[in-house]
Enzyme design. Structure first.
Site, short mmCIF file in Angstrom:
data_model
loop_
_atom_site.label_atom_id
_atom_site.label_comp_id
_atom_site.label_asym_id
_atom_site.label_seq_id
_atom_site.Cartn_x
_atom_site.Cartn_y
_atom_site.Cartn_z
N HIS A 158 44.18 96.05 48.88
CA HIS A 158 43.91 95.41 50.16
C HIS A 158 42.56 95.89 50.65
O HIS A 158 42.00 96.86 50.14
CB HIS A 158 45.01 95.74 51.19
N CYS A 200 46.49 105.33 56.90
CA CYS A 200 45.64 105.07 55.74
C CYS A 200 44.37 104.41 56.26
O CYS A 200 44.19 104.25 57.46
CB CYS A 200 46.33 104.20 54.69
#
Length: 626
Positions: free
Chosen positions: A546, A378
């Site tokens: 995040h 990711c």
């Protein structure tokens, strides 16, 4: 080549589009209150020049710096842009598009060079002084070099446009603009070239025809009305509604699928726009400022006094010519196109224009017996990939598949010895670039992707068990509990939160992290940037906000926050009830993420967890204390 042009176009329009509201404000004030406006007012009109020469370029420079270097880059970009403004005697939009990103890039380079070299306690001092010193120095460079260079460039581009006008060739720009719209390159042309030069012309002449070349809703309206008359099937039945949305709402993208069903139809809006521009040129049409979106309402609001007839005529002629040609072409070459397939093609093109292509599985498909390492990738390698890796690791274990290492990493740091990379479809192209030899498996979400079961079945049906390093197992419970208890504190578990927007939920996560001393305040922007690139809603009613990889240096110590939303948050088409904010320097957070995977294995599991949530119970479950 197309991807590079789209990327450049995204970058240019990305600096202008967030500030279109300021352009509209300037256009309104100029149209209403200057000497020849609708309601002349000398006092209010004094705002026109400062807004044009200072406010708008500074906003563009600030945005450009932020795109490259975050919040500090934005400040440096604004400082540098001021140097360009002072160093030129014309409005510096083009200069701002150069100086702003340069300021952000300079800060980005400085931060990289200083990474892990700033003494504890001196972060704020060095961060603030670096922006001031580097931004100030760059502003001087911009004043004496970039400002004059941009003045020359702007004058040259303006002269080129004037030459096209003088020779009656301006209508031919539609030959480029209309196909560019279908390829989603219109913003690069419109906001990168037409808006800066058009604004200069508007300041001198009170209006500019350049504002109407791309935004004219006439060509698209004519095409859609032609489908109402000569179209077939669902294309015909849906065209009327699409025409209303395109003309009144200004959403030009809605007619792109109708072109893609019959590509030859691009000739209709192309010739229609040529005739529309010619009409505007002859009658003296133009707008006071950029019209965004390109709806008839925006066009009329930006029309200066005395130009209504010319602009309406230009839009009408474009629509009529496009309609007539499209009807003829549909009669001659029309086919029963698949509107749904065309719409999917448009979605893919639009995603590509934003750097979010949705590719199919890429790379050479590897044999199951050759798989030794699988990487979940990711953007930051911190949250969604870690949960996806845990989920696949568990599935492989349950299926009795051993000897395959499953790890996670940032998409830019995929190890070269892996055979398979699993990543979000929006990152598939970057993953393939990071490791061209690996097989790429794109997925829609990291929690409930059906591709997991397909991959497990494939590996299970493979030859004899691979003879490589064993699958990474979670750390022992006792050790995890000790680490986890440091990461998730009782005060950072908030239950029964009222529904908010995704941005508000992300900001609240970030604020809790700042208050707990986990991150610097600028990390919050990195969390928002991460959501902007693609959603942190990962499936099963879970979201894990995040930061991007770029803001990892802003993490002071690892920590997590948990918030429950029993009523659910509408999160980019998904429903989210459990929000887990993450800031981690290393892999300390993986144990808690692993436990979330276990207790939120489906939508129903998450809903039950949130409905009966107790702070102490959650604290113990997620920290492995029970």
């Amino acid at each position: 080549m197309k991807e590079r042009v789209q990327k450049f176009g995204r970058f240019l329009s990305g600096m202008v589009m967030p500030n279109i509201g300021a352009f509209i404000a300037w256009g309104f004030i100029a149209a209403l209150f200057i000497a020849d406006g609708w309601f002349p007012n000398e006092a209010i009109a004094t705002m026109v020049s400062p807004m044009l020469n200072y406010l708008l370029p500074l906003l563009i420079g600030y945005t450009g710096g932020k795109m490259v270097g975050g919040q500090r880059g934005a400040v440096a970009g604004a400082i540098a842009t001021l140097g360009v403004i002072v160093g030129a005697d014309i409005t510096m939009f083009i200069g701002a598009m150069i100086a702003g990103p340069l300021g952000g890039l300079l800060i980005k380079w400085f931060d990289k060079a200083m990474e892990n070299h700033i003494p504890a306690g001196f972060e704020m001092l060095i961060n603030n002084f670096s922006v001031g010193i580097l931004g100030g120095a760059l502003s001087i460079v911009c004043m004496f070099l970039i400002g004059p260079a941009c003045t020359f460039l702007t004058n040259a581009l303006g002269a080129g446009v004037e030459a096209l006008v003088d020779h009656g060739l301006l209508p031919l720009t539609a030959i480029l603009v209309e196909p560019a719209k279908v390829l989603f390159l219109n913003n690069a042309i419109n906001h990168g070239v037409f808006t800066p030069i058009g604004t200069e012309q508007a300041m001198e002449a009170g209006k500019s025809i350049l504002f109407m070349i791309e935004s004219n809703p006439g060509p698209g309206l004519g095409l859609l009305l032609a489908y109402c008359v000569a179209g077939k099937g669902n294309a015909r039945s849906s065209a009327a509604g699409a025409a209303l949305i395109q003309f009144v709402g200004g959403i030009h993208e809605i007619y792109f699928p109708y072109v893609l069903m019959n590509p030859i139809l691009i000739i209709a809006p192309m010739v229609g726009n040529i005739c529309g521009i010619l009409t505007l040129s002859v009658l003296g049409g133009g707008l006071k400022a950029a019209a965004s979106p390109g709806s008839i309402i925006a066009e009329m609001l930006m029309t200066p006094k005395g130009s209504y007839f010319a602009n309406i005529a230009g839009i009408t002629v474009a629509a009529v010519v496009s309609f007539v040609l499209a009807v003829i072409l549909l009669k001659m070459f029309g086919k029963d196109g698949d509107l749904e397939a065309a719409q999917q093609q448009v979605a893919a093109s639009k995603a590509a224009s934003k750097g979010q292509a949705i590719p199919a599985a890429g790379g050479t498909k590897v044999s199951a017996s050759d798989v030794r390492k699988i990487v979940f990738a990711c953007d930051a390698g911190m949250g969604s990939s870690a949960m996806g890796a845990t989920m696949l690791r568990n599935k492989l274990k349950d299926a009795g598949v051993t000897g395959i290492e499953v790890i996670h990493s940032p998409v830019s740091e995929i190890p070269g010895d892996c055979q398979i990379v699993v990543t979000h479809h929006e990152l598939a192209a970057r993953a393939a670039s990071s490791n061209p030899s690996a097989e790429i498996i794109p997925i829609q979400n990291f929690m409930g992707a059906p591709e997991y079961d397909t991959l497990v079945a494939r590996l299970s049906a493979g030859a004899e068990a691979p003879k490589a390093a064993p699958t990474a197992e979670p750390a022992p419970a006792a050790e995890a509990a000790e680490t986890g208890s440091e990461l998730l504190e009782r005060k950072n578990i908030l239950l029964n939160c009222k529904p908010v927007t995704p941005e508000e939920a992300i900001r609240r996560c970030g604020e809790l992290m700042v208050e707990s001393g986990y991150v610097e305040e600028a990390y919050i922007q990195g969390m928002l940037d991460r959501e902007a690139s693609f959603s942190v809603a990962i499936g099963n009613h879970v979201a894990i906000p995040h930061g991007t990889n770029d803001v990892k240096p802003l993490i002071k110590r690892s920590g997590m926050v948990v918030m429950t939303y029993p009523e659910g948050i509408s999160w980019n088409g998904d429903t989210v009830k459990l929000v887990v904010g993450i800031a981690s320097k290393g892999d300390e957070h993986l144990e808690i993420l692993g436990r979330i995977v276990a207790i939120a294995a489906s939508d129903a599991d998450t809903d039950a967890l949130v409905a009966g949530a107790d702070a102490e119970d959650l604290f113990k479950k997620l920290n492995g204390l029970e």
